[in-house]
Write a protein that holds these residues in place. Structure first.
Motif, mmCIF file in Angstrom:
data_model
loop_
_atom_site.group_PDB
_atom_site.id
_atom_site.type_symbol
_atom_site.label_atom_id
_atom_site.label_comp_id
_atom_site.label_asym_id
_atom_site.label_seq_id
_atom_site.Cartn_x
_atom_site.Cartn_y
_atom_site.Cartn_z
ATOM 1 N N GLU A 97 0.817 -1.187 0.018
ATOM 2 C CA GLU A 97 -0.096 0.073 0.022
ATOM 3 C C GLU A 97 0.857 1.278 -0.023
ATOM 4 O O GLU A 97 0.689 2.261 -0.853
ATOM 5 C CB GLU A 97 -0.713 -0.034 1.115
ATOM 6 C CG GLU A 97 -2.053 0.817 1.037
ATOM 7 C CD GLU A 97 -3.027 0.740 2.492
ATOM 8 O OE1 GLU A 97 -3.575 1.787 2.819
ATOM 9 O OE2 GLU A 97 -3.004 -0.390 2.857
ATOM 10 N N PHE A 98 2.041 1.130 0.897
ATOM 11 C CA PHE A 98 2.919 2.259 0.744
ATOM 12 C C PHE A 98 3.678 2.468 -0.468
ATOM 13 O O PHE A 98 3.660 3.563 -0.864
ATOM 14 C CB PHE A 98 3.933 1.992 1.658
ATOM 15 C CG PHE A 98 5.174 3.057 2.120
ATOM 16 C CD1 PHE A 98 4.666 4.589 2.271
ATOM 17 C CD2 PHE A 98 6.180 2.787 1.874
ATOM 18 C CE1 PHE A 98 5.698 5.355 2.379
ATOM 19 C CE2 PHE A 98 7.325 3.761 2.200
ATOM 20 C CZ PHE A 98 7.125 4.982 2.314
ATOM 21 N N GLN A 99 3.919 1.387 -1.213
ATOM 22 C CA GLN A 99 4.521 1.313 -2.397
ATOM 23 C C GLN A 99 3.860 1.961 -3.599
ATOM 24 O O GLN A 99 4.043 2.861 -4.521
ATOM 25 C CB GLN A 99 5.110 0.014 -2.788
ATOM 26 C CG GLN A 99 6.158 -0.410 -2.162
ATOM 27 C CD GLN A 99 7.434 0.487 -2.157
ATOM 28 O OE1 GLN A 99 7.770 1.032 -3.155
ATOM 29 N NE2 GLN A 99 8.065 0.421 -0.927
ATOM 30 N N ALA A 100 2.309 1.701 -3.340
ATOM 31 C CA ALA A 100 1.349 2.139 -4.226
ATOM 32 C C ALA A 100 1.111 3.722 -3.946
ATOM 33 O O ALA A 100 1.067 4.453 -4.894
ATOM 34 C CB ALA A 100 0.001 1.553 -4.105
ATOM 35 N N ALA A 101 1.283 4.023 -2.908
ATOM 36 C CA ALA A 101 1.215 5.618 -2.485
ATOM 37 C C ALA A 101 2.378 6.414 -2.936
ATOM 38 O O ALA A 101 2.187 7.627 -3.708
ATOM 39 C CB ALA A 101 0.990 5.880 -0.956
ATOM 40 N N ARG A 139 12.705 8.129 -12.809
ATOM 41 C CA ARG A 139 12.468 6.742 -12.665
ATOM 42 C C ARG A 139 10.918 6.555 -13.084
ATOM 43 O O ARG A 139 10.578 5.555 -13.705
ATOM 44 C CB ARG A 139 12.709 6.090 -11.482
ATOM 45 C CG ARG A 139 14.409 5.846 -11.225
ATOM 46 C CD ARG A 139 14.562 4.933 -10.198
ATOM 47 N NE ARG A 139 16.066 4.789 -10.314
ATOM 48 C CZ ARG A 139 16.712 4.008 -9.331
ATOM 49 N NH1 ARG A 139 16.031 3.664 -8.354
ATOM 50 N NH2 ARG A 139 17.949 4.266 -9.066
ATOM 51 N N ALA A 140 10.070 7.521 -12.645
ATOM 52 C CA ALA A 140 8.659 7.415 -12.592
ATOM 53 C C ALA A 140 8.395 7.495 -14.228
ATOM 54 O O ALA A 140 7.324 7.026 -14.664
ATOM 55 C CB ALA A 140 8.004 8.803 -12.117
ATOM 56 N N ALA A 141 9.250 8.250 -15.214
ATOM 57 C CA ALA A 141 9.159 8.472 -16.531
ATOM 58 C C ALA A 141 9.338 7.167 -17.092
ATOM 59 O O ALA A 141 8.758 6.958 -18.281
ATOM 60 C CB ALA A 141 10.165 9.428 -17.008
ATOM 61 N N GLU A 142 9.884 6.059 -16.466
ATOM 62 C CA GLU A 142 10.092 4.727 -17.141
ATOM 63 C C GLU A 142 8.953 3.723 -16.763
ATOM 64 O O GLU A 142 8.995 2.714 -17.358
ATOM 65 C CB GLU A 142 11.514 4.071 -16.373
ATOM 66 C CG GLU A 142 12.785 4.926 -16.734
ATOM 67 C CD GLU A 142 13.305 4.624 -18.039
ATOM 68 O OE1 GLU A 142 13.000 3.786 -18.640
ATOM 69 O OE2 GLU A 142 14.587 5.111 -18.393
ATOM 70 N N LYS A 143 8.087 4.071 -15.840
ATOM 71 C CA LYS A 143 7.225 3.168 -15.473
ATOM 72 C C LYS A 143 5.668 3.531 -16.157
ATOM 73 O O LYS A 143 5.532 4.460 -16.992
ATOM 74 C CB LYS A 143 7.007 3.342 -13.866
ATOM 75 C CG LYS A 143 8.197 2.716 -13.281
ATOM 76 C CD LYS A 143 7.956 2.624 -11.701
ATOM 77 C CE LYS A 143 9.279 1.852 -11.206
ATOM 78 N NZ LYS A 143 8.990 1.900 -9.630
ATOM 79 N N LEU A 144 4.764 2.566 -15.791
ATOM 80 C CA LEU A 144 3.286 2.700 -16.251
ATOM 81 C C LEU A 144 2.556 3.869 -15.372
ATOM 82 O O LEU A 144 3.235 4.429 -14.550
ATOM 83 C CB LEU A 144 2.609 1.423 -16.304
ATOM 84 C CG LEU A 144 3.431 0.436 -16.878
ATOM 85 C CD1 LEU A 144 2.766 -0.853 -16.511
ATOM 86 C CD2 LEU A 144 3.121 0.605 -18.350
ATOM 87 N N SER A 145 1.297 3.916 -15.887
ATOM 88 C CA SER A 145 0.633 5.134 -15.021
ATOM 89 C C SER A 145 0.303 4.504 -13.626
ATOM 90 O O SER A 145 0.729 3.613 -13.352
ATOM 91 C CB SER A 145 -0.937 4.875 -15.868
ATOM 92 O OG SER A 145 -1.363 3.855 -15.248
ATOM 93 N N VAL A 146 -0.089 5.629 -12.882
ATOM 94 C CA VAL A 146 -0.027 5.089 -11.413
ATOM 95 C C VAL A 146 -1.131 4.018 -11.222
ATOM 96 O O VAL A 146 -0.953 3.177 -10.305
ATOM 97 C CB VAL A 146 -0.406 6.472 -10.511
ATOM 98 C CG1 VAL A 146 -1.954 7.171 -10.762
ATOM 99 C CG2 VAL A 146 -0.333 6.235 -9.047
ATOM 100 N N GLU A 147 -2.370 4.180 -11.937
ATOM 101 C CA GLU A 147 -3.159 3.096 -11.717
ATOM 102 C C GLU A 147 -2.618 1.589 -11.974
ATOM 103 O O GLU A 147 -2.868 0.774 -11.384
ATOM 104 C CB GLU A 147 -4.416 3.200 -12.551
ATOM 105 C CG GLU A 147 -5.358 4.579 -12.123
ATOM 106 C CD GLU A 147 -4.679 5.677 -12.754
ATOM 107 O OE1 GLU A 147 -5.076 6.898 -12.265
ATOM 108 O OE2 GLU A 147 -3.761 5.655 -13.607
ATOM 109 N N GLU A 149 0.520 0.874 -12.183
ATOM 110 C CA GLU A 149 1.532 0.473 -11.114
ATOM 111 C C GLU A 149 1.069 -0.081 -9.675
ATOM 112 O O GLU A 149 1.539 -0.952 -9.189
ATOM 113 C CB GLU A 149 2.697 1.641 -10.909
ATOM 114 C CG GLU A 149 3.498 1.918 -12.133
ATOM 115 C CD GLU A 149 4.564 0.755 -12.270
ATOM 116 O OE1 GLU A 149 5.009 -0.118 -11.397
ATOM 117 O OE2 GLU A 149 5.230 0.744 -13.547
ATOM 118 N N SER A 150 -0.174 0.679 -9.555
ATOM 119 C CA SER A 150 -0.581 0.154 -8.367
ATOM 120 C C SER A 150 -1.241 -1.345 -8.396
ATOM 121 O O SER A 150 -1.435 -1.901 -7.439
ATOM 122 C CB SER A 150 -1.872 1.340 -7.842
ATOM 123 O OG SER A 150 -1.356 2.535 -7.668
#
Length: 589
Positions: A97-101, A139-147, A149-150
């Motif tokens: 949950e923290f990682q999702a936040a 690094r956030a630019a390398e990942k998927l959308s927040v939904e 990744e959550s």
């Protein structure tokens, strides 16, 4: 002289172990703080609101670390503690949950335009976190959308992390039968592993054969855990558009592929020296070639052991020769019962150090049976604890150093004790045994770890095409070992992929090359310490304090004035262990 306890004190954190009401209340408080953080993130609109959010993030981060550390200690001291297993599940959920936040936080950083971002970062009160925040945004630019990744993080609780917990459950039930004094005893994995340094080859061979059978017997289940862990990672990478399996471990370790390649190339160049040592050891033991279970065999016929008390005092005495701060800290760790070292059934194998940021203390876990290797392990884990100790006053975000530099302080501490042991030897036989203990560690770091790296590299390539069978995993493992050891051994350890916990850890993929990096990096630092003497301790502490807030290349450039993408530093460091081999060969002419 104090008498040091062989068992640790966990009640200092939460009274009552896995039944602790204090710990349950702590987890509830953590859940509430997560709610506060999510509410802050959901209403976050402008960059000026970031400082308040960062404060909450750091508070929750410390609580997650504290809870995870406590559970790790409970499960390590008693693998049959089912209640601790249940609490692990809850803690893992809160951590996810923290990682999702944090994913939401990262997405917000991504949304901030460059002008506002630079204005924010250039504020005086943000300077200390500048590297971390910039790193998170990139690094956030390398990942998927927040939904997305959550969703990955949420599914990971029962998928990714669930398979790792399944591995712990399976291995917690494994015991190794061994006949001693006319009675068949069931040894824990840790106790059985200690038998590989027994001077009697029949003991080593018997334990190893039973060891192989035990892992082969459960290999079908363990191959499932390994395949599903890798499958989860590969699916995640594919969806993020990552082609390289090493992208995540290199990210986590804040290092370039170029640095990793240079390190392995230098090691390959000097491997024949270590193969020569293995051949010499075989002849000294009256063998044509060593078998896997002979690698840790002692050359001296003496079976003398060192008491825990004597081992502790030896470590403290030699840490003091390096610097007072490291020695004073380590004495406190012994006196305040930070260490679990008792040799008993029911403990998990191996050793580790974990930190409790809220109390600013660490705990060390191992099984001590009095060998030179045990003393090295103890020094190694104290090095980890000292590393954390010198960072305790930094912001939590700046304390999160990567595994490769985490192994630097531990190996450095180990080196101090190993060198002292060789110098203080009272006989040629003892000196040879201690020198060989040093060389054994080099072989482990340059050959054993390399075999793990080669195995995982080939395994992940095959896993992209589908599930890899138990028998194929055995083949891949043995091939990797033959390559890494230059085919210097008579028999190998094909089920190593099953028995080695590191392949099944979810926190850090490719939990191998950082050990070798840390070993060589610390050898380079150690060479500098030998040149400069006691005054080096303050420079060493300054380097450790920076490990959580810069890349390894920048760290080496700032504190050592070296370029890690070039072979010179690695060669200079590696030649220290090559010299150990030359000394060994000279002594055994």
């Amino acid at each position: 002289m104090s008498t040091y306890s062989l068992t640790w004190d966990l009640d200092r954190f939460f009274n009552g172990g896995s039944e602790s009401t204090e710990f349950k209340a702590y987890l509830n408080e953590l859940a509430q703080n997560l709610d506060v953080l999510n509410a802050q993130l959901d209403s976050l609109k402008v960059v000026t609101e970031l400082p308040a959010v960062i404060t909450t993030i750091q508070r929750v981060m410390n609580q997650v670390r504290e809870a995870s550390a406590f559970i790790s200690c409970l499960q390590a001291q008693d693998v049959k503690d089912k209640k601790a297993g249940e609490l692990r599940g809850k803690t893992t959920s809160l951590s996810a949950e923290f990682q999702a936040a944090l994913g939401k936080f990262d997405q917000f950083l991504l949304s901030v335009d460059e002008t506002d971002w630079n204005t924010f970062l250039n504020q005086e009160d943000q300077q200390s976190l500048r590297f971390i925040l910039q790193e998170r945004k990139e690094r956030a630019a390398e990942k998927l959308s927040v939904e997305q990744e959550s969703l990955i993080l949420g599914l990971g609780v029962d998928g990714y992390h669930g398979w790792s917990e399944m591995y712990d459950t399976i291995t917690g039930k494994i015991s190794i039968p061994f006949e001693e004094d006319g009675e068949v005893k069931q040894l824990s994995i840790g106790q059985a592993a200690n038998k590989f340094s027994n001077p009697d080859r029949n003991v080593r061979k018997t334990v190893f054969e039973n060891w192989e059978k035990a892992w082969e017997q459960d290999g079908d289940l363990i191959s499932q855990t390994l395949n599903h862990l890798a499958g989860f990672r590969l699916t995640t990478y594919k969806n993020r558009g990552w082609d390289e399996v090493l992208k995540e471990p290199l990210f986590i370790n804040r290092m370039k592929q170029e640095t990793l390649d240079t390190m392995w190339n230098v090691i390959e160049k000097y491997k024949p020296v270590f193969a020569e040592y293995l051949q010499k050891k075989a002849s000294l033991l009256g063998l044509e070639k060593l078998s896997w279970y002979d690698l840790d065999a002692p050359l001296a016929s003496s079976t003398s052991t060192v008491s825990y008390q004597e081992g502790a005092e030896f470590i403290l005495e030699n840490f003091a020769k390096f610097g007072p701060k490291m020695a004073d800290f380590s004495r406190k760790a012994f006196e305040d019962r930070w260490i679990e070292a008792e040799d008993r059934n029911g403990k998990r194998p191996g050793g580790f150090c974990t930190s409790f940021p809220e109390k600013a203390e660490s705990r060390i876990f191992m099984t001590y049976s009095g060998t030179a290797s045990n003393i090295s392990t103890l020094a190694h884990e104290l090095g980890h604890a000292f590393h954390q100790h010198v960072m305790n006053d930094l912001e939590p975000l700046n304390q999160r150093y990567a595994m490769n530099v985490a192994e630097t302080a531990s190996t450095f501490a180990e080196m101090i004790v190993a060198d002292a042991a060789v110098k203080n030897a009272t006989s040629e036989e003892e000196k040879l045994a201690l020198l060989e203990d040093k060389v054994q560690r080099s072989v482990a770091l340059y050959m054993n770890i390399h075999s793990r790296f080669l195995f995982e590299t080939s395994f992940y390539e095959e896993r992209k095409q589908g599930m890899v069978s138990q028998s194929r995993l055995n083949e891949l493992m043995e091939t990797a070992q033959k390559t890494a050891y230059l085919d210097s051994l008579d028999t190998y350890h094909p089920t190593f992929w099953a028995s080695k916990l590191h392949f099944h850890i979810t926190g850090v993929p490719f939990y191998n090359f950082p050990y070798t990096f840390g070993y060589l990096f610390s050898l380079g630092i150690y060479a500098k310490a030998l040149e400069e003497g006691q005054g080096f301790e303050e420079k060493y502490i300054a380097l450790l304090r920076d490990t959580g807030r810069m890349t390894v290349e920048d760290l080496a450039e700032k504190h050592l004035g070296v370029d890690l993408t070039q072979p010179e530093f690695w060669e200079k460091a590696l030649l220290l262990s090559v010299q150990d081999v030359h000394d060994f060969l000279e002594m055994t002419k």
